[in-house]
Design a protein around this motif. Structure first.
Motif, PDB file in Angstrom:
ATOM      1  N   LEU A 203      -9.350  -0.596  -2.291  1.00 27.42           N
ATOM      2  CA  LEU A 203      -9.954  -1.381  -1.211  1.00 27.42           C
ATOM      3  C   LEU A 203      -9.066  -1.427   0.030  1.00 27.42           C
ATOM      4  N   MET A 204      -7.837  -0.909  -0.093  1.00 27.18           N
ATOM      5  CA  MET A 204      -6.932  -0.879   1.057  1.00 27.18           C
ATOM      6  C   MET A 204      -7.132   0.352   1.927  1.00 27.18           C
ATOM      7  N   ASP A 205      -7.964   1.284   1.483  1.00 22.91           N
ATOM      8  CA  ASP A 205      -8.117   2.546   2.212  1.00 22.91           C
ATOM      9  C   ASP A 205      -8.567   2.347   3.646  1.00 22.91           C
TER      10      ASP A 205
ATOM     11  N   LYS B 166       0.832  -1.210   0.000  1.00 27.34           N
ATOM     12  CA  LYS B 166       0.000   0.000   0.000  1.00 27.34           C
ATOM     13  C   LYS B 166       0.866   1.259   0.000  1.00 27.34           C
ATOM     14  N   LYS B 167       1.915   1.274   0.814  1.00 29.76           N
ATOM     15  CA  LYS B 167       2.792   2.449   0.888  1.00 29.76           C
ATOM     16  C   LYS B 167       3.470   2.725  -0.448  1.00 29.76           C
TER      17      LYS B 167
ATOM     18  N   MET C 269      -2.124 -11.262   2.838  1.00 26.74           N
ATOM     19  CA  MET C 269      -3.022 -12.415   2.819  1.00 26.74           C
ATOM     20  C   MET C 269      -4.300 -12.121   3.592  1.00 26.74           C
ATOM     21  N   ASP C 270      -4.188 -11.426   4.707  1.00 24.56           N
ATOM     22  CA  ASP C 270      -5.406 -11.029   5.431  1.00 24.56           C
ATOM     23  C   ASP C 270      -6.272 -10.128   4.555  1.00 24.56           C
ATOM     24  N   PHE C 271      -5.625  -9.283   3.770  1.00 25.66           N
ATOM     25  CA  PHE C 271      -6.354  -8.422   2.839  1.00 25.66           C
ATOM     26  C   PHE C 271      -7.095  -9.261   1.805  1.00 25.66           C
ATOM     27  N   TYR C 272      -6.397 -10.184   1.177  1.00 15.05           N
ATOM     28  CA  TYR C 272      -7.038 -11.039   0.172  1.00 15.05           C
ATOM     29  C   TYR C 272      -8.216 -11.798   0.770  1.00 15.05           C
ATOM     30  N   LEU C 273      -8.023 -12.341   1.962  1.00 15.69           N
ATOM     31  CA  LEU C 273      -9.081 -13.141   2.585  1.00 15.69           C
ATOM     32  C   LEU C 273     -10.284 -12.294   2.980  1.00 15.69           C
TER      33      LEU C 273
ATOM     34  N   TRP D 160      -8.793 -19.817   4.009  1.00 14.34           N
ATOM     35  CA  TRP D 160      -7.479 -20.269   4.486  1.00 14.34           C
ATOM     36  C   TRP D 160      -7.704 -21.239   5.623  1.00 14.34           C
ATOM     37  N   LYS D 161      -6.843 -22.265   5.726  1.00 10.02           N
ATOM     38  CA  LYS D 161      -7.017 -23.240   6.804  1.00 10.02           C
ATOM     39  C   LYS D 161      -5.675 -23.672   7.368  1.00 10.02           C
ATOM     40  N   ASN D 162      -5.601 -23.740   8.695  1.00  9.03           N
ATOM     41  CA  ASN D 162      -4.477 -24.332   9.402  1.00  9.03           C
ATOM     42  C   ASN D 162      -4.883 -25.766   9.743  1.00  9.03           C
ATOM     43  N   VAL D 163      -4.255 -26.736   9.096  1.00 11.24           N
ATOM     44  CA  VAL D 163      -4.698 -28.121   9.268  1.00 11.24           C
ATOM     45  C   VAL D 163      -4.301 -28.688  10.624  1.00 11.24           C
ATOM     46  N   GLU D 164      -3.338 -28.053  11.310  1.00 10.90           N
ATOM     47  CA  GLU D 164      -2.948 -28.538  12.633  1.00 10.90           C
ATOM     48  C   GLU D 164      -3.933 -28.104  13.702  1.00 10.90           C
ATOM     49  N   THR D 165      -4.381 -26.849  13.623  1.00  8.17           N
ATOM     50  CA  THR D 165      -5.291 -26.327  14.644  1.00  8.17           C
ATOM     51  C   THR D 165      -6.760 -26.384  14.226  1.00  8.17           C
ATOM     52  N   GLY D 166      -7.005 -26.535  12.926  1.00 11.70           N
ATOM     53  CA  GLY D 166      -8.373 -26.522  12.425  1.00 11.70           C
ATOM     54  C   GLY D 166      -8.927 -25.130  12.189  1.00 11.70           C
ATOM     55  N   GLU D 167      -8.128 -24.087  12.462  1.00 13.36           N
ATOM     56  CA  GLU D 167      -8.593 -22.713  12.267  1.00 13.36           C
ATOM     57  C   GLU D 167      -8.862 -22.448  10.782  1.00 13.36           C
ATOM     58  N   VAL D 168      -9.989 -21.786  10.525  1.00 17.53           N
ATOM     59  CA  VAL D 168     -10.363 -21.427   9.153  1.00 17.53           C
ATOM     60  C   VAL D 168     -10.654 -19.934   9.109  1.00 17.53           C
ATOM     61  N   LYS D 169     -10.095 -19.260   8.101  1.00 17.96           N
ATOM     62  CA  LYS D 169     -10.400 -17.847   7.871  1.00 17.96           C
ATOM     63  C   LYS D 169     -11.105 -17.726   6.533  1.00 17.96           C
ATOM     64  N   SER D 170     -12.225 -17.030   6.520  1.00 17.49           N
ATOM     65  CA  SER D 170     -12.970 -16.846   5.277  1.00 17.49           C
ATOM     66  C   SER D 170     -14.045 -15.793   5.499  1.00 17.49           C
ATOM     67  N   PRO D 171     -14.387 -15.020   4.455  1.00 19.58           N
ATOM     68  CA  PRO D 171     -15.516 -14.101   4.584  1.00 19.58           C
ATOM     69  C   PRO D 171     -16.855 -14.826   4.467  1.00 19.58           C
TER      70      PRO D 171
END
Length: 245
Positions: A193-195, A86-87, A204-208, A148-159
């Motif tokens: 969209l970064m504003d 962004k910068k 990656m957090d931005f994409y997700l 996105w998924k962490n298969v060790e912890t089971g954490e999932v990130k998604s909109p």
């Protein structure tokens, strides 16, 4: 854009006295290896962000007389991958996709081929493979990013709530899991969209956070070879790897 601002903590003690961008592999700094490969692929204009031992990188570029390299200075604050991009947005053209590469990644990618994978109606293309890892990107059957998924912890990130709840598609199908290479192609139209994002954030957090309203796709390269040179034990492997690319 080459991300070279990181602290390189996994490469200590080398990075106690130099930035990871200048850590040598086969007698040549990582930054130079990546710049040369990109130049060979036809790229002529580069942006490099700097923070840790920034002066060393700037001086190196000047002393080596490396042409057409613009410096995005993050010495005041390290901004992570999203904030760093962004910068640097004023350095880029409004309509040309930006190839993004981490300085501590070595790979066998044909960058001209990868550039052709980014279609005009796509906002970003992420280079992925079937490599085994702990953290995967999730795609539907059209290879559109879903989460996105962490298969060790089971954490999932998604909109998408149904992806977060079940890890499956809207129709209950398994999503495709691929490992991200750290190489991606970014359309400048996403800058708007970064504003709403702070100065420091992960790309990656931005994409997700925007994949449900943007066209972000994965591109699979089955024979992809990627070596993360961010750790000391990878340096010996890197010496051999650079002989093959």
């Amino acid at each position: 854009m080459i991300f070279a601002a990181g602290l390189g903590t996994r490469l200590k003690p080398l990075t106690d006295t130099m930035p990871k961008a200048l850590v040598p592999v086969g007698g040549k700094p990582l930054l130079d290896i990546n710049l040369e490969r990109l130049q060979q692929a036809g790229y002529t204009r580069f942006v490099v962000n700097v923070h840790h031992f920034a002066e060393q990188i700037i001086n190196h570029i000047q002393e080596q007389d490396i042409p057409n390299v613009l410096i995005s200075d993050e010495r005041e604050q390290l901004l992570d991958t999203g904030g760093g991009l962004k910068k640097a947005q004023d350095f880029f053209c409004d309509d040309e996709p930006i190839l993004i590469h981490n300085v501590d990644i070595l790979d066998n990618v044909d960058y001209q081929w990868f550039a052709r994978q980014h279609q005009q109606d796509e906002d970003a293309v992420l280079l992925v493979s079937r490599r085994k890892t702990k953290r995967y990107l999730l795609f539907d059957n059209a290879m559109r990013l879903m989460g996105w998924k962490n298969v060790e912890t089971g954490e999932v990130k998604s909109p998408y709530e149904y992806v977060r709840r079940t890890g499956l598609s809207q129709h209950g199908e398994e999503l495709n899991m691929y490992a991200f290479s750290g190489i991606h192609s970014f359309s400048p139209r996403l800058f708007s969209l970064m504003d709403r994002f702070p100065a420091k954030f992960s790309i990656m957090d931005f994409y997700l956070s925007i994949c449900h309203r943007s066209r972000i796709f994965g591109c699979v390269k089955d024979d992809l070879q990627v070596l993360d040179v961010g750790k000391l034990d990878a340096l010996d492997k890197a010496e051999e790897f650079v002989k093959t690319i």
